[in-house]
Design a protein around this motif. Structure first.
Motif, PDB file in Angstrom:
ATOM      1  N   PRO A 292     -71.175 -87.327 -67.148  1.00 42.62           N
ATOM      2  CA  PRO A 292     -72.327 -87.984 -67.677  1.00 42.62           C
ATOM      3  C   PRO A 292     -73.432 -86.866 -68.226  1.00 42.62           C
ATOM      4  N   THR A 293     -72.483 -85.522 -67.716  1.00 37.07           N
ATOM      5  CA  THR A 293     -73.212 -84.263 -68.016  1.00 37.07           C
ATOM      6  C   THR A 293     -73.087 -83.460 -68.991  1.00 37.07           C
ATOM      7  N   LEU A 294     -71.789 -83.395 -68.399  1.00 39.72           N
ATOM      8  CA  LEU A 294     -71.147 -81.748 -69.760  1.00 39.72           C
ATOM      9  C   LEU A 294     -71.832 -81.813 -71.076  1.00 39.72           C
ATOM     10  N   ARG A 295     -71.840 -81.134 -71.581  1.00 42.00           N
ATOM     11  CA  ARG A 295     -72.124 -81.480 -73.611  1.00 42.00           C
ATOM     12  C   ARG A 295     -71.305 -81.220 -73.894  1.00 42.00           C
ATOM     13  N   LEU A 296     -71.120 -81.943 -74.800  1.00 41.97           N
ATOM     14  CA  LEU A 296     -69.686 -81.846 -75.593  1.00 41.97           C
ATOM     15  C   LEU A 296     -69.063 -81.376 -77.554  1.00 41.97           C
ATOM     16  N   GLY A 297     -68.830 -80.275 -77.981  1.00 43.25           N
ATOM     17  CA  GLY A 297     -68.410 -80.320 -78.717  1.00 43.25           C
ATOM     18  C   GLY A 297     -67.460 -79.699 -79.728  1.00 43.25           C
ATOM     19  N   THR A 298     -67.432 -80.243 -80.586  1.00 44.96           N
ATOM     20  CA  THR A 298     -66.353 -79.801 -81.963  1.00 44.96           C
ATOM     21  C   THR A 298     -66.160 -78.325 -82.315  1.00 44.96           C
ATOM     22  N   ALA A 299     -65.307 -78.168 -82.429  1.00 39.56           N
ATOM     23  CA  ALA A 299     -64.553 -76.263 -82.611  1.00 39.56           C
ATOM     24  C   ALA A 299     -63.609 -75.998 -83.154  1.00 39.56           C
ATOM     25  N   ILE A 300     -63.188 -77.189 -84.596  1.00 36.57           N
ATOM     26  CA  ILE A 300     -64.207 -77.493 -85.565  1.00 36.57           C
ATOM     27  C   ILE A 300     -63.792 -78.615 -86.300  1.00 36.57           C
ATOM     28  N   VAL A 301     -64.580 -79.281 -86.782  1.00 34.21           N
ATOM     29  CA  VAL A 301     -64.518 -80.863 -87.577  1.00 34.21           C
ATOM     30  C   VAL A 301     -64.082 -79.691 -89.529  1.00 34.21           C
ATOM     31  N   PRO A 302     -62.423 -79.645 -89.221  1.00 35.12           N
ATOM     32  CA  PRO A 302     -62.970 -79.475 -91.054  1.00 35.12           C
ATOM     33  C   PRO A 302     -63.676 -80.151 -91.923  1.00 35.12           C
ATOM     34  N   ALA A 303     -64.131 -79.234 -92.941  1.00 35.40           N
ATOM     35  CA  ALA A 303     -64.875 -79.750 -94.260  1.00 35.40           C
ATOM     36  C   ALA A 303     -64.221 -80.844 -95.058  1.00 35.40           C
ATOM     37  N   PHE A 304     -62.593 -80.442 -94.855  1.00 35.01           N
ATOM     38  CA  PHE A 304     -62.442 -80.477 -96.003  1.00 35.01           C
ATOM     39  C   PHE A 304     -61.286 -81.637 -96.289  1.00 35.01           C
ATOM     40  N   THR A 305     -60.872 -81.813 -95.043  1.00 39.36           N
ATOM     41  CA  THR A 305     -59.834 -82.748 -94.522  1.00 39.36           C
ATOM     42  C   THR A 305     -60.761 -84.495 -94.021  1.00 39.36           C
ATOM     43  N   ARG A 306     -61.629 -84.976 -93.935  1.00 34.64           N
ATOM     44  CA  ARG A 306     -62.630 -85.821 -93.744  1.00 34.64           C
ATOM     45  C   ARG A 306     -63.631 -85.946 -95.031  1.00 34.64           C
ATOM     46  N   GLY A 307     -63.650 -86.729 -95.232  1.00 29.96           N
ATOM     47  CA  GLY A 307     -64.806 -86.735 -96.324  1.00 29.96           C
ATOM     48  C   GLY A 307     -66.433 -86.718 -95.126  1.00 29.96           C
ATOM     49  N   PRO A 308     -67.385 -86.189 -95.754  1.00 32.01           N
ATOM     50  CA  PRO A 308     -68.654 -86.370 -95.485  1.00 32.01           C
ATOM     51  C   PRO A 308     -68.988 -87.893 -94.996  1.00 32.01           C
ATOM     52  N   ALA A 309     -68.646 -89.025 -95.070  1.00 29.04           N
ATOM     53  CA  ALA A 309     -68.977 -90.340 -94.537  1.00 29.04           C
ATOM     54  C   ALA A 309     -68.274 -90.449 -93.946  1.00 29.04           C
ATOM     55  N   LEU A 310     -67.126 -90.201 -93.621  1.00 28.19           N
ATOM     56  CA  LEU A 310     -66.353 -90.260 -91.905  1.00 28.19           C
ATOM     57  C   LEU A 310     -66.441 -89.535 -91.480  1.00 28.19           C
ATOM     58  N   ILE A 311     -66.894 -87.936 -91.654  1.00 26.54           N
ATOM     59  CA  ILE A 311     -67.842 -87.316 -90.321  1.00 26.54           C
ATOM     60  C   ILE A 311     -68.799 -87.782 -90.027  1.00 26.54           C
ATOM     61  N   ALA A 312     -70.018 -88.313 -90.648  1.00 22.27           N
ATOM     62  CA  ALA A 312     -71.155 -88.612 -90.174  1.00 22.27           C
ATOM     63  C   ALA A 312     -71.249 -90.349 -89.116  1.00 22.27           C
ATOM     64  N   MET A 313     -70.093 -90.692 -89.204  1.00 23.21           N
ATOM     65  CA  MET A 313     -69.611 -91.818 -88.750  1.00 23.21           C
ATOM     66  C   MET A 313     -69.324 -90.983 -87.043  1.00 23.21           C
TER      67      MET A 313
ATOM     68  N   LEU B  42     -68.858 -77.989 -87.611  1.00 21.41           N
ATOM     69  CA  LEU B  42     -68.193 -77.821 -88.635  1.00 21.41           C
ATOM     70  C   LEU B  42     -68.054 -76.330 -89.100  1.00 21.41           C
ATOM     71  N   GLY B  43     -66.472 -76.308 -90.254  1.00 21.27           N
ATOM     72  CA  GLY B  43     -66.029 -75.635 -90.846  1.00 21.27           C
ATOM     73  C   GLY B  43     -65.411 -75.532 -91.485  1.00 21.27           C
ATOM     74  N   ALA B  44     -64.803 -74.702 -92.510  1.00 18.79           N
ATOM     75  CA  ALA B  44     -63.606 -74.553 -93.170  1.00 18.79           C
ATOM     76  C   ALA B  44     -62.802 -75.113 -93.333  1.00 18.79           C
ATOM     77  N   SER B  45     -62.174 -74.223 -92.129  1.00 23.26           N
ATOM     78  CA  SER B  45     -60.721 -74.632 -91.727  1.00 23.26           C
ATOM     79  C   SER B  45     -59.865 -73.512 -92.538  1.00 23.26           C
ATOM     80  N   SER B  46     -58.435 -73.524 -93.076  1.00 24.89           N
ATOM     81  CA  SER B  46     -57.897 -72.787 -93.814  1.00 24.89           C
ATOM     82  C   SER B  46     -57.112 -73.308 -94.531  1.00 24.89           C
ATOM     83  N   PRO B  47     -56.883 -72.586 -95.292  1.00 26.01           N
ATOM     84  CA  PRO B  47     -55.609 -72.789 -96.621  1.00 26.01           C
ATOM     85  C   PRO B  47     -53.923 -74.124 -96.053  1.00 26.01           C
ATOM     86  N   ALA B  48     -53.591 -73.085 -94.511  1.00 26.44           N
ATOM     87  CA  ALA B  48     -52.664 -74.036 -94.233  1.00 26.44           C
ATOM     88  C   ALA B  48     -53.082 -75.296 -93.835  1.00 26.44           C
TER      89      ALA B  48
END
Length: 321
Positions: A55-76, A93-99
């Motif tokens: 219950p105490t650790l901070r949690l972060g995504t590094a990263i959620v790609p900006a292309f592979t999900r729509g903005p609404a799904l990322i927000a949800m 959030l990040g751009a990710s890569s062409p691969a």
């Protein structure tokens, strides 16, 4: 305060087997868990599990790609985690890569800067409980509003390479996520962020072994695989490594993978993939904090000794923790 993070999942450890490790981390001196999303687990599931385990650790995504999900799904997804871990979630959030975007997900990797900026703006608006409605440069959204947004919207940080994205991270996000850089490169990046209040997260590759040959061989493989990606190649050109990495790039472009591996200089490997005893690795990570990184995040690289143990994680934790 300098935080101390760990990338999950750990190499060689199944998701269910992280439970006891995650519960032990605060007592070892860790403050954060940050996920990654390439071709293994997604960015959110390991953190959702961790939220239920500890219950105490901070949690972060590094990263959620900006292309592979729509903005609404990322927000949800971000809203769900922010509610599962109130005040303890950071959306990266990040751009990710062409691969990842094109070859693996069949999507066009067009205008990565604008797409990331647009997703940042749309998701921030949604997480604040406001309606997202209108045209962005790279997509349009019609009347989307979160049902039950988090009481405390999570901070958003951007994965950033080079000046344009670093400036955006400092100007419109709550901070930047750095990756594949040496501790002495941090100052150049911070000069572009130009925001003393911005959080600066850095994913730092750590191979805790005193087998130098093993660590350098693993490091060469990682560097030749990652730094030949155009965005990372341009990043290291910008950092000043263009000439020393030129032989690697030329061999890679010619299809000679063996020559590309051999062309990676030892000092570049030593700067970008930290190795040595756990205590030596810990001290090398501390150099990033001294350079201005507020949240160093260890990304452990497999060693000949097998999956990470709690004893290894203790030795990698900040001194005095």
């Amino acid at each position: 305060m300098t935080r101390w993070g760990l990338t999950v999942p750990l190499p060689g450890v199944s998701l269910p087997d992280h439970a006891d490790i995650v519960r032990a981390l605060p007592d070892l001196g860790y403050t954060d868990l940050w996920s990654a999303e390439t071709n293994g687990t997604d960015a959110f599931t390991p953190l959702a599990l961790a939220a239920s385990w500890e219950p105490t650790l901070r949690l972060g995504t590094a990263i959620v790609p900006a292309f592979t999900r729509g903005p609404a799904l990322i927000a949800m997804s971000a809203s769900s985690l922010a509610q599962a871990a109130p005040g303890r979630f950071v959306l990266g959030l990040g751009a990710s890569s062409p691969a990842i975007v094109e070859k693996w997900n069949g999507l066009a990797f067009d205008q990565p800067f604008r797409r990331t900026r647009d997703v940042l703006r749309a998701v921030r608006t949604a997480l604040a409980g406001e309606r997202v409605d209108g045209e962005f440069d790279t997509f349009s959204v019609s009347r989307f509003k979160l049902d039950g947004p988090p009481a405390e919207p999570p901070p958003i940080v951007l994965a950033a390479l080079r000046a344009q994205m670093l400036k955006l991270a400092g100007r419109e996000a709550d901070g930047a996520i750095l990756n594949w850089l040496a501790s002495y490169d941090v100052a150049q990046c911070l000069a572009e962020v130009a925001n003393p209040d911005a959080e600066v997260v850095a994913r730092i590759f750590v191979c805790p072994t005193e087998d130098v040959e093993y660590a350098r061989n693993v490091g060469r493989f990682m560097i030749s695989s990652y730094l030949t990606v155009p965005a990372y190649a341009a990043f290291h050109d910008w950092l000043g490594r263009g000439e020393v990495l030129r032989p690697m790039h030329e061999a890679w472009a010619a299809g000679d993978r063996k020559a590309a591996l051999a062309a990676v200089p030892d000092d570049v490997v030593d700067d970008l993939v930290l190795h040595g005893s756990p205590e030596s690795c810990r001290d090398q990570v501390q150099a990033y904090a001294a350079a201005g990184v507020t949240t160093p995040v260890l990304a452990l690289v497999p060693t000949p000794d097998g999956p990470p143990t709690l004893e290894l994680l203790r030795r990698l934790a900040p001194e005095g923790a």
